[in-house]
Enzyme design. Structure first.
Site, short mmCIF file in Angstrom:
data_model
loop_
_atom_site.label_atom_id
_atom_site.label_comp_id
_atom_site.label_asym_id
_atom_site.label_seq_id
_atom_site.Cartn_x
_atom_site.Cartn_y
_atom_site.Cartn_z
CB SER A 1 -0.93 0.00 1.22
OG SER A 1 -0.20 0.04 2.43
CG ASP A 2 4.04 1.55 2.82
OD1 ASP A 2 4.06 0.54 2.10
OD2 ASP A 2 4.63 1.61 3.92
CB CYS A 3 5.57 0.36 -2.13
SG CYS A 3 6.56 -0.31 -0.78
#
Length: 742
Positions: A471-473
């Site tokens: 998700s954060d990548c």
């Protein structure tokens, strides 16, 4: 027949033993070192492998790069730069050095070490499958393990800063012996004494016992059950493995196959010696069954629940001996084999990480044999996890941090105002080209059947080959692309449709709580932690809410809407509202947020403040923001910096570090600037520390470890010491001007 071939690889006799009986010549295993001028990092579109050049012709044709020299601790030949006095002078110095570390594909590679339990799985797999180990690698693996011995007792812990544990000592001692280290080497004598003081290898956690059983050193009766039949459960069952966190289920899957087969290497001279060295009692006297739940207190971070212990008893004493049909066992093993093949195919044999990679390799060896295409393909890919540095060769926590660090580097340069400068444009265009190349463009084969998360449009943590949605990548990648593609002078390499694909992925990543998870939204109840058998890790059974991931996603969607206000506008608005509600709930009464992927309160606080800034909250209008600022200001050290130890992650309470840390100081500066904290002086003191600690070449020294996973294991992010000071100093100069700090 020699055990060491002309190229330095170990060879095995037909019975599976090393050709000389399993013992590498002791006199050659001490104090060796390779010629570091012969190591090269190969970068093939973000796939990184270290190669050792044997011939002078190879050395001549492939010159060593400055990045190679830096990673290896060699003299880079760069002159000292003029001493920086202002924030932007410091950033310019840093960039002059950091730019030279950019690899040909456009990304910034680096070590991703820290955990001390990864290399053993690889070396044991190589050994039991008769795979030749290049002498260059064996030498440098030994060097790394010796370099990372605990300075006081000579043992090893779960990670490089941890206290000695049975897990660390038993596995790394075993690896050193497999790599040819002499048991009478004083360093091994110390390590063995520490292991014995801790109770010997029988007191190791589950993974220790599993790998030693594979090696033939332990009996399988000491290993708690890992039944592949779990994969035959209907999907609606609350404990079905597809509900588990991705790392847990991708480790359990191949482990269950090996456990069901109870496969072991036949005992040879070397493994017999290792067995005697790591036990504190005669092998013949061991009651293996009675030691399944025996574990050293220092390893027992997450004790097995009573429920799990009862379940294990039922499986061992009733299910396996009396009730388990052979047909069901075969069906379960076939199901697991299919899942292993799906994982291999969907990652092009890169696999999720360095634990399931060697395990999948072993499963292919057991199922199809040493000459099979799948096994050979694994052997080609396993070196992608290895990293060479000044201390020797280690195993990374994934096959790299390529996408992750590159996205942060782009944002740091943009926030510091350098993306608009001509001298930085070629570097950032290369970084943009890398992100374009690494965006995932298709779904997995059979992605529903193998329980994979939607991924078309996502960015992974390392590279597209590995291919897992994070998700954060994805969020940080989206931000980096949007920032550069909307800056004059940069090409538009990624179409709007591909940006929409990324947003579509992000909108699948929210938990019911409003927070965002890492690889996929939470699929099972947190009560599944009662089934946590890993013992050394916490919060490992299911996905959770993470302030870091939630902030990355909400800030990416916020930025996206500035340029694309009409795409799924109502869904994004509702998504952001739920995210912000979670961020506000996650803040503690003292103003802090607890981190899950970095150490710890400084890291999560940076993200928490960014989320509140997205919502328009700042020091002047928000009591939450003021509490967050007070939490940090109360902990500012005399030199102007901040520092907390990894114990914060283990305990959930702030643990003060004796020395301030450059990376953590930068995180807090960014947090306070996001909060629009009005008092310049604390920020000036912090930025003065960042400038003062810069070295003559423009870099900063490596200080304490930066990252964490699963509460108890720390992991290194060496590029953070460039990325976050650059961002913090740039933001400070933008707010207060580029005034002298020294």
């Amino acid at each position: 027949m020699s055990a060491t071939e002309a190229n330095g690889t170990h060879r095995r006799a037909p019975n599976g033993k090393l050709a000389n009986g399993g013992v590498t010549t002791r006199s050659t295993a001490r104090n060796q070192k390779t010629d570091y001028s012969r190591w090269r990092l190969k970068d093939d579109r973000g796939v990184q492998t270290w190669e050792y050049l044997e011939s002078e012709e190879e050395v001549r044709k492939w010159p060593q790069s400055m990045a190679d020299k830096y990673f290896l601790g060699l003299d880079t030949g760069l002159p000292d730069l003029p001493t920086a006095k202002t924030p932007l002078q410091c950033v310019e110095n840093a960039l002059s050095f950091f730019a030279k570390l950019q690899l040909p594909s456009g990304q910034w590679g680096c070590e991703y070490g820290g955990p001390m339990f990864l290399l053993p799985g690889l070396v044991v797999t190589w050994y039991v499958t008769g795979t030749p180990i290049p002498e260059s690698h064996a030498i440098e693996m030994r060097n790394y393990l010796f370099a990372r011995q605990h300075p006081e007792d000579g043992g090893w812990g779960l990670h490089i800063e941890g206290e000695s544990s049975v897990f660390g000592c038993a596995m790394n001692y075993t690896v050193l012996r497999l790599l040819g280290a002499d048991p009478e080497d004083p360093r091994l004598v110390r390590a063995r004494a520490t292991l014995h003081k801790l109770g010997g290898a029988l007191r190791g956690p589950h993974w220790t016992k599993f790998w030693l059983a594979v090696l033939g050193v332990f009996d399988w009766d000491v290993v708690n059950p890992v039944p592949p039949e779990l994969w035959l459960l209907p999907d609606w069952v609350p404990i079905a493995p597809w509900r588990w966190w991705i790392h847990m289920r991708q480790v359990m899957t191949p482990m269950s196959y090996v456990y069901s087969k109870r496969w072991s290497l036949p005992l040879n001279d070397l493994t017999r010696q290792i067995r005697d060295e790591i036990l504190v009692q005669p092998y013949e006297s061991v009651n293996w069954d009675s030691h399944r739940n025996d574990i050293s207190p220092g390893d027992n971070y997450h004790p097995k629940s009573l429920f799990l212990r009862i379940l294990f008893w039922l499986l061992i004493n009733i299910w396996f001996p009396f009730l388990r049909p052979a047909s069901m066992a075969k069906r379960a093993e076939d199901r697991v084999w299919w899942l292993v093949c799906a994982e291999d195919d969907n990652t092009d044999f890169a696999n999720l990480g360095p634990v399931n990679g060697p395990m999948n390799t072993l499963v292919c060896y057991i199922h199809e044999g040493p000459d099979s295409w799948r096994f050979r393909k694994h052997l080609e890919c396993l070196p992608e996890f290895l990293w060479m540095k000044d201390e020797g060769m280690l195993m990374n926590g994934t096959n790299g941090v390529q996408v992750w660090d590159t996205t942060f580097a782009i944002q740091a340069l943009y926030e510091s105002g350098f993306a608009q400068k001509e001298q930085c444009r070629p570097m950032l265009i290369k970084a943009l080209e890398f992100l374009e190349d690494q965006q995932i463009r298709e779904e997995c084969r059979d992605w529903h059947e193998c329980y994979r998360q939607q991924r078309k449009g996502a960015w992974p943590f390392s590279n597209r080959k590995q291919g897992y949605t994070v998700s954060d990548c994805t969020a940080e990648g989206l931000k980096g692309v949007i920032l550069l593609q909307n800056t004059p002078g940069y090409p538009k390499l990624i179409s709007d449709d591909r940006l929409y694909d990324a947003v579509d992925v992000l909108l699948t990543m929210q938990n019911s709580s409003g927070g965002c998870a890492s690889y996929e939204p939470q699929r099972g109840s947190e009560l599944l932690e009662y089934l946590n058998a890993a013992e050394v890790f916490g919060r490992i059974m299911v996905e959770y809410d993470y302030p870091e991931c939630t902030t990355a996603v909400i800030s990416a969607l916020h930025m996206f809407q500035k340029f694309y206000p009409d795409y799924r506008a109502e869904e994004i608005k509702a998504f952001k509202t739920r995210c912000l509600d979670y961020i506000r709930r996650a803040q503690r009464p003292d103003g802090s947020w607890e981190g899950s992927w970095g150490i710890c309160f400084t890291y999560a606080g940076m993200f928490g403040m960014e989320s509140l800034a997205v919502a328009g909250e700042n020091y002047g209008n928000s009591e939450r923001v003021r509490r967050g600022c007070k939490f940090f200001l109360d902990r500012q050290m005399e030199d102007g910096g901040w520092g907390e130890t990894y114990r914060s992650c283990e305990t959930g309470q702030w643990s003060q570090h004796p020395q301030s840390q450059v990376v953590q100081t930068a995180w807090v500066v960014i947090a306070l600037l996001e909060a629009e904290f009005p008092d310049k002086e604390p920020l000036r003191r912090a930025c003065r520390l960042l400038v003062d600690r810069q070295e003559g070449n423009g870099g900063w020294r490596q200080e304490a470890i930066e990252g964490v996973f699963n509460k108890s294991c720390m992991i290194s992010y060496p590029n953070y010491k460039f990325i976050f000071p650059i961002k913090a100093l740039g933001m400070y100069a933008k707010r207060f001007g580029d005034e002298p700090l020294l």
